[in-house]
Design a protein around this motif. Sequence first.
Motif, short mmCIF file in Angstrom:
data_model
loop_
_atom_site.label_atom_id
_atom_site.label_comp_id
_atom_site.label_asym_id
_atom_site.label_seq_id
_atom_site.Cartn_x
_atom_site.Cartn_y
_atom_site.Cartn_z
N CYS A 207 0.83 -1.21 0.00
CA CYS A 207 0.00 0.00 0.00
C CYS A 207 0.87 1.26 0.00
CB CYS A 207 -0.94 0.00 1.21
SG CYS A 207 -2.11 -1.36 1.23
N TYR A 208 1.96 1.22 0.76
CA TYR A 208 2.89 2.35 0.76
C TYR A 208 3.46 2.59 -0.64
CZ TYR A 208 7.72 3.97 0.54
OH TYR A 208 8.87 4.56 0.15
N ILE A 209 3.93 1.51 -1.29
CA ILE A 209 4.49 1.63 -2.64
C ILE A 209 3.44 2.20 -3.59
CG2 ILE A 209 5.36 0.35 -4.61
CD1 ILE A 209 7.44 0.57 -2.52
N TYR A 210 2.21 1.69 -3.49
CA TYR A 210 1.16 2.14 -4.40
C TYR A 210 0.82 3.61 -4.18
CZ TYR A 210 -3.47 2.86 -6.34
OH TYR A 210 -4.54 3.38 -7.03
N LEU A 211 0.61 4.02 -2.92
CA LEU A 211 0.25 5.41 -2.65
C LEU A 211 1.37 6.36 -3.05
CD1 LEU A 211 -1.56 5.07 0.80
CD2 LEU A 211 -2.59 5.57 -1.42
N ASN A 212 2.61 5.96 -2.80
CA ASN A 212 3.74 6.80 -3.15
C ASN A 212 3.83 6.97 -4.66
OD1 ASN A 212 6.06 8.30 -3.03
ND2 ASN A 212 7.38 6.63 -2.39
N PHE A 213 3.75 5.85 -5.37
CA PHE A 213 3.94 5.86 -6.81
C PHE A 213 2.74 6.45 -7.54
CE2 PHE A 213 5.74 2.96 -10.39
CZ PHE A 213 6.00 4.07 -11.14
N SER A 214 1.54 5.97 -7.20
CA SER A 214 0.35 6.49 -7.89
C SER A 214 0.09 7.95 -7.53
CB SER A 214 -0.88 5.64 -7.54
OG SER A 214 -1.24 5.78 -6.18
N GLY A 215 0.45 8.34 -6.30
CA GLY A 215 0.31 9.74 -5.92
C GLY A 215 1.20 10.64 -6.76
N TYR A 216 2.44 10.21 -6.97
CA TYR A 216 3.35 10.96 -7.84
C TYR A 216 2.76 11.08 -9.25
CZ TYR A 216 7.28 11.81 -10.96
OH TYR A 216 8.08 12.32 -11.96
N CYS A 217 2.24 9.94 -9.77
CA CYS A 217 1.65 9.97 -11.12
C CYS A 217 0.43 10.88 -11.17
CB CYS A 217 1.30 8.55 -11.56
SG CYS A 217 2.74 7.52 -11.92
N ASP A 218 -0.38 10.87 -10.12
CA ASP A 218 -1.54 11.76 -10.08
C ASP A 218 -1.10 13.21 -10.19
OD1 ASP A 218 -3.44 9.77 -9.85
OD2 ASP A 218 -3.47 9.81 -7.67
N VAL A 219 -0.04 13.56 -9.46
CA VAL A 219 0.45 14.94 -9.46
C VAL A 219 0.96 15.33 -10.84
CG1 VAL A 219 2.24 16.49 -8.57
CG2 VAL A 219 0.96 15.01 -7.00
N VAL A 220 1.81 14.49 -11.44
CA VAL A 220 2.40 14.88 -12.73
C VAL A 220 1.37 14.84 -13.85
CG1 VAL A 220 4.72 14.17 -12.04
CG2 VAL A 220 3.25 12.54 -13.23
N ILE A 221 0.42 13.89 -13.81
CA ILE A 221 -0.62 13.87 -14.84
C ILE A 221 -1.50 15.10 -14.72
CG2 ILE A 221 -2.71 12.66 -15.58
CD1 ILE A 221 -1.28 10.03 -14.92
N ALA A 222 -1.82 15.49 -13.47
CA ALA A 222 -2.64 16.69 -13.27
C ALA A 222 -1.90 17.95 -13.71
CB ALA A 222 -3.05 16.80 -11.80
N PHE A 223 -0.64 18.08 -13.32
CA PHE A 223 0.15 19.23 -13.75
C PHE A 223 0.28 19.25 -15.27
CE2 PHE A 223 2.21 20.09 -9.50
CZ PHE A 223 1.80 21.40 -9.44
N GLY A 224 0.50 18.05 -15.84
CA GLY A 224 0.59 17.97 -17.30
C GLY A 224 -0.69 18.45 -17.97
N LYS A 225 -1.83 18.05 -17.41
CA LYS A 225 -3.11 18.47 -18.00
C LYS A 225 -3.28 19.98 -17.90
CE LYS A 225 -7.88 16.91 -18.30
NZ LYS A 225 -8.89 15.96 -17.76
N LEU A 226 -2.88 20.56 -16.77
CA LEU A 226 -2.96 22.02 -16.62
C LEU A 226 -2.06 22.73 -17.62
CD1 LEU A 226 -3.01 22.34 -12.71
CD2 LEU A 226 -4.94 22.67 -14.29
N ALA A 227 -0.94 22.07 -17.97
CA ALA A 227 -0.01 22.66 -18.93
C ALA A 227 -0.31 22.20 -20.36
CB ALA A 227 1.42 22.27 -18.56
N HIS A 228 -1.47 21.55 -20.59
CA HIS A 228 -1.87 21.06 -21.90
C HIS A 228 -0.92 20.00 -22.43
CE1 HIS A 228 -5.06 24.02 -22.23
NE2 HIS A 228 -4.20 24.95 -21.86
N ILE A 229 -0.42 19.13 -21.52
CA ILE A 229 0.41 17.99 -21.91
C ILE A 229 -0.32 16.73 -21.49
CG2 ILE A 229 2.63 16.83 -21.61
CD1 ILE A 229 3.83 19.53 -20.86
N HIS A 230 -0.65 15.89 -22.46
CA HIS A 230 -1.37 14.66 -22.15
C HIS A 230 -0.39 13.57 -21.75
CE1 HIS A 230 -4.24 11.38 -22.32
NE2 HIS A 230 -3.40 10.74 -23.11
#
Length: 370
Positions: A207-230
Amino acid sequence: MRRLPLALGQAVYVVLSASIYVWLMPDVSALVLSLLFVYWPFALLRVHRPLRGWAAPVVICVQTGLLLWSRRYLALVPQLADSPALSHAVVIVGVSYIILRQVELVLWVDAEPETNVGFMPYTAFTVGLFTLLAGPIVTYHAFQRGFGNRRAESLRDLALTLNRLVNGYLKVSLFSPFLYELSSLSNLEQQGRSLGAWVAFLYLYPCYIYLNFSGYCDVVIAFGKLAHIHLPENFNHPFLATNIQDYWQRWHITFSKWIRAHIFFPLMRAGHSLGAVKTPLALFLTFVIVGLWHGTDPGFAVFGVLHGLGVLAVGPYQAFLRKVLGDDGLEAYESSRVLLWFRRAACYQYLCLTMLFFERPLAQMWKLLP
């Protein structure tokens, strides 16, 4: 008319990324080494094309050597070395994602004479700020198509993106460090190896590995979307998997696709004369490589071997069920809600057992045995 804004957007992205990296560099030597690590494959692409078969092994060997030698520089970066959510091992794995993208360029883009990779697109693809440490891994052509996506966003889309950004940050900064402490070897020893400490040690680490890793991906995917990067999705409820094969179709999806394309299928082609053992042998070797890719400690190899065996067991187990239950019985087995959750629980149990060896020194794990 679209190329100028795209080029300008990539230039801004590169300058922003480079500014942060230079700020993190501890000294000039580390900066020079980083520039060499990033750009010598680009020089190879620009000077000598086509590269064909010999280039990818050379890039992998040289870059792996540089990566291992550069560990002492990464350890000097306090923002990375002192963070429980960005441990030294995670940083090493993260930087190795650059190698995956460089191999992508060498193997696929170089084989297309009409594709000319420029300095800015290469830099944005290989060391872009959003996807440096842990992906998601995206192919060069998909990255180019997804960069500068100007689809109009509604207020609802914006709210969902910001919600994902906050949730991802909470996963990485709040929940995953808490679970890391509960599932650590030190906590197990401090609690006198009590039953509760053993349960946390065994079941909370994935669960730690998943939250750490998927949380990072959530952040970068969201930032990417705000910057118009899919950026592509990287997880699909992995703990709902019913077997290890299903798990790897849900976990770190972009890495799994990269491994299939660059490791599994080449091994299949190399072993075309082996007959019936070709597929299981290629699968097993692929997962051994997956384990070793995460680190050099023997525990990572054990992790890869166990996952390889888990994937190989799926086919024979299904064949056994079909023989015992028949087609109708197998269909009833797979459609049963009760058995579905039992299969999920069994898969998670196996996952927890295999992850005892993941990023945990094998010598220390042996000491835990009675």
